[in-house]
Design a protein around this motif. Structure first.
Motif, PDB file in Angstrom:
ATOM      1  N   PHE A   1      -9.222 -46.208  19.813  1.00 16.73           N
ATOM      2  CA  PHE A   1      -8.904 -47.568  19.400  1.00 16.73           C
ATOM      3  C   PHE A   1      -9.905 -48.577  19.959  1.00 16.73           C
ATOM      4  O   PHE A   1     -10.356 -49.482  19.257  1.00 16.73           O
ATOM      5  CB  PHE A   1      -7.491 -47.920  19.854  1.00 16.73           C
ATOM      6  N   ARG A   2     -10.280 -48.396  21.220  1.00 16.35           N
ATOM      7  CA  ARG A   2     -11.241 -49.322  21.828  1.00 16.35           C
ATOM      8  C   ARG A   2     -12.583 -49.272  21.106  1.00 16.35           C
ATOM      9  O   ARG A   2     -13.215 -50.299  20.867  1.00 16.35           O
ATOM     10  CB  ARG A   2     -11.420 -48.981  23.306  1.00 16.35           C
ATOM     11  N   VAL A   3     -12.986 -48.043  20.738  1.00 18.09           N
ATOM     12  CA  VAL A   3     -14.238 -47.901  20.002  1.00 18.09           C
ATOM     13  C   VAL A   3     -14.099 -48.497  18.610  1.00 18.09           C
ATOM     14  O   VAL A   3     -15.001 -49.193  18.109  1.00 18.09           O
ATOM     15  CB  VAL A   3     -14.637 -46.419  19.908  1.00 18.09           C
ATOM     16  N   TYR A   4     -12.948 -48.244  17.989  1.00 18.32           N
ATOM     17  CA  TYR A   4     -12.709 -48.762  16.635  1.00 18.32           C
ATOM     18  C   TYR A   4     -12.837 -50.275  16.574  1.00 18.32           C
ATOM     19  O   TYR A   4     -13.443 -50.825  15.647  1.00 18.32           O
ATOM     20  CB  TYR A   4     -11.312 -48.348  16.162  1.00 18.32           C
ATOM     21  N   ARG A   5     -12.279 -50.959  17.580  1.00 17.49           N
ATOM     22  CA  ARG A   5     -12.315 -52.420  17.556  1.00 17.49           C
ATOM     23  C   ARG A   5     -13.739 -52.940  17.433  1.00 17.49           C
ATOM     24  O   ARG A   5     -14.021 -53.851  16.638  1.00 17.49           O
ATOM     25  CB  ARG A   5     -11.654 -52.973  18.823  1.00 17.49           C
ATOM     26  N   ASP A   6     -14.655 -52.346  18.194  1.00 14.51           N
ATOM     27  CA  ASP A   6     -16.047 -52.781  18.142  1.00 14.51           C
ATOM     28  C   ASP A   6     -16.718 -52.344  16.838  1.00 14.51           C
ATOM     29  O   ASP A   6     -17.474 -53.115  16.226  1.00 14.51           O
ATOM     30  CB  ASP A   6     -16.810 -52.210  19.342  1.00 14.51           C
ATOM     31  N   ARG A   7     -16.458 -51.103  16.402  1.00 14.22           N
ATOM     32  CA  ARG A   7     -17.088 -50.594  15.196  1.00 14.22           C
ATOM     33  C   ARG A   7     -16.628 -51.352  13.957  1.00 14.22           C
ATOM     34  O   ARG A   7     -17.423 -51.638  13.061  1.00 14.22           O
ATOM     35  CB  ARG A   7     -16.766 -49.097  15.038  1.00 14.22           C
ATOM     36  N   PHE A   8     -15.341 -51.663  13.901  1.00 17.93           N
ATOM     37  CA  PHE A   8     -14.809 -52.373  12.741  1.00 17.93           C
ATOM     38  C   PHE A   8     -15.489 -53.728  12.608  1.00 17.93           C
ATOM     39  O   PHE A   8     -15.925 -54.126  11.520  1.00 17.93           O
ATOM     40  CB  PHE A   8     -13.300 -52.551  12.890  1.00 17.93           C
ATOM     41  N   THR A   9     -15.606 -54.438  13.716  1.00 16.96           N
ATOM     42  CA  THR A   9     -16.259 -55.743  13.698  1.00 16.96           C
ATOM     43  C   THR A   9     -17.710 -55.623  13.233  1.00 16.96           C
ATOM     44  O   THR A   9     -18.176 -56.395  12.382  1.00 16.96           O
ATOM     45  CB  THR A   9     -16.209 -56.383  15.092  1.00 16.96           C
ATOM     46  N   TRP A  10     -18.420 -54.650  13.757  1.00 18.64           N
ATOM     47  CA  TRP A  10     -19.826 -54.472  13.403  1.00 18.64           C
ATOM     48  C   TRP A  10     -19.969 -54.126  11.924  1.00 18.64           C
ATOM     49  O   TRP A  10     -20.831 -54.677  11.236  1.00 18.64           O
ATOM     50  CB  TRP A  10     -20.428 -53.360  14.266  1.00 18.64           C
ATOM     51  N   ASP A  11     -19.117 -53.223  11.410  1.00 19.47           N
ATOM     52  CA  ASP A  11     -19.238 -52.780  10.014  1.00 19.47           C
ATOM     53  C   ASP A  11     -18.937 -53.906   9.028  1.00 19.47           C
ATOM     54  O   ASP A  11     -19.598 -54.020   7.989  1.00 19.47           O
ATOM     55  CB  ASP A  11     -18.300 -51.604   9.755  1.00 19.47           C
ATOM     56  N   VAL A  12     -17.951 -54.719   9.338  1.00 16.42           N
ATOM     57  CA  VAL A  12     -17.651 -55.839   8.438  1.00 16.42           C
ATOM     58  C   VAL A  12     -18.839 -56.789   8.369  1.00 16.42           C
ATOM     59  O   VAL A  12     -19.206 -57.274   7.286  1.00 16.42           O
ATOM     60  CB  VAL A  12     -16.384 -56.582   8.896  1.00 16.42           C
ATOM     61  N   LYS A  13     -19.442 -57.049   9.497  1.00 18.10           N
ATOM     62  CA  LYS A  13     -20.612 -57.933   9.504  1.00 18.10           C
ATOM     63  C   LYS A  13     -21.773 -57.321   8.713  1.00 18.10           C
ATOM     64  O   LYS A  13     -22.511 -58.042   8.030  1.00 18.10           O
ATOM     65  CB  LYS A  13     -21.039 -58.226  10.938  1.00 18.10           C
ATOM     66  N   GLU A  14     -21.920 -55.985   8.789  1.00 18.93           N
ATOM     67  CA  GLU A  14     -22.978 -55.328   8.028  1.00 18.93           C
ATOM     68  C   GLU A  14     -22.716 -55.427   6.522  1.00 18.93           C
ATOM     69  O   GLU A  14     -23.618 -55.656   5.731  1.00 18.93           O
ATOM     70  CB  GLU A  14     -23.090 -53.862   8.452  1.00 18.93           C
TER      71      GLU A  14
END
Length: 337
Positions: free
Chosen positions: A88-101
């Motif tokens: 979950f902790r990793v997901y939070r950062d990855r989700f934010t990054w992917d949406v911005k991409e």
């Protein structure tokens, strides 16, 4: 896209379910809302329900998912939960990054809002149904169906671009399918087992009648209030004898602070037609003993109380007069003393 794996894991933990009394299904559902004010500021919050009960919460800035019930962990082991929490902790950062991409790739304008609803339900035969929906700016754009991502009906063109990218990730699709079809049902079954007592509780409703604002000259608005019931399904109708009144209007079923529910049903009638009408309430907790409140019955009860109080006052007044008269007839010994 790697973020989808973590998104689904988060979704499973954030489950929302339609838990109802026995013989009904218990969907597990989560709701996530991610807001992007610009390319450098974002906020993500989530809530989870099992049936009508909130079970988990995720607040922006927190590294953990907080259980809201003693049984919100289900039957998963500490090790399993720790692993999911790390993901979950990793997901939070990855989700934010992917949406911005995606925002860069599709030239999307900020602010941006992304909503996710995901979960599953398990029926009494242990068969399961699942769902995973994604919305952009409040509009449903894509879902995971079977083993691939598909656009929603009338989705914007940009959804097809996103889906082309997502469907190229075969490993991610297989993982999502496994989580929806295996992990999610296991988690639901554990929640149903550990939370059985609370999920199947029954709370009887209380009902009362009132008069609403006048809808016009010579017209009445009859209001039937029903509150404090659990579970949510309830039947409320204005009746004349055995005949349902088709003009009955029901409001939304609203939550009370104690996790019970409230509903009101109204009926507009001519002032001379109110006599004989009744509000009938059916609920599983009543075990077939419906609540029936007759319009005017409360007024008759108030009148009865008035006459009882008046009679008591008259009796007390007569008693005082009698006692006073008796003492006046007693001989006086003042002169002898």
């Amino acid at each position: 896209m790697g973020c989808l794996l973590f998104l689904l894991l988060w979704a499973l933990l954030q489950a929302w379910g339609g838990a109802e009394v026995p013989q009904r299904l218990f969907p597990l559902r989560c709701l996530q809302i991610s807001s992007f004010a610009n390319s450098s500021w974002t906020r993500t919050d989530g809530l989870a329900w099992l049936g009508e009960l909130q079970t988990l919460r995720w607040r922006d800035g927190s590294d953990t998912i907080r259980p809201l019930k003693p049984w919100s962990r289900g039957t998963f082991s500490d090790r399993e939960l720790k692993t999911l929490q790390q993901l979950f902790r990793v997901y939070r950062d990855r989700f934010t990054w992917d949406v911005k991409e995606f925002a860069k790739m599709l030239h999307l304008a900020y602010p941006i809002e992304v909503q996710v609803s995901a979960g599953c339900e398990v029926d009494p035969g242990n068969a399961s149904n699942n769902f995973f929906h994604v919305a952009f700016q409040g509009r449903h754009i894509l879902s995971f169906q079977g083993s691939s991502w598909e656009p929603a009906q009338e989705a914007p063109d940009m959804a097809n671009s996103v889906i082309r990218v997502l469907n190229q990730k075969q490993g991610t699709k297989e993982t999502v399918h496994w989580l929806l079809n295996d992990i999610c049902p296991q988690f639901v079954s554990g929640l149903l087992e550990s939370g059985k007592a609370e999920l199947e509780k029954q709370v009887k409703p209380k009902a009362w009648l009132s008069r609403g604002p006048s809808p016009g000259r010579g017209r009445l608005l009859l209001v039937c209030h029903v509150s404090g019931f659990y579970p949510k399904p309830v039947w409320v109708m204005w009746m004349r004898g055995e005949q349902e009144q088709r003009g009955t209007q029901q409001g939304d079923v609203l939550p009370n602070a104690d996790e019970t529910w409230y509903l009101r049903a109204t009926l507009e009638v001519a002032a001379g037609e109110a006599a004989g009408l009744a509000c009938q309430v059916k609920h599983s907790s009543l075990e077939g003993q419906d609540i029936i409140l007759y319009w005017g019955g409360s007024h008759a009860f108030v009148s009865l109380i008035f006459f009882v109080v008046l009679a008591c006052l008259m009796f007390l007044f007569a008693l005082i007069i009698g006692v006073t008269f008796r003492f006046k007839r007693q001989p006086s010994y003042q002169g002898i003393l």
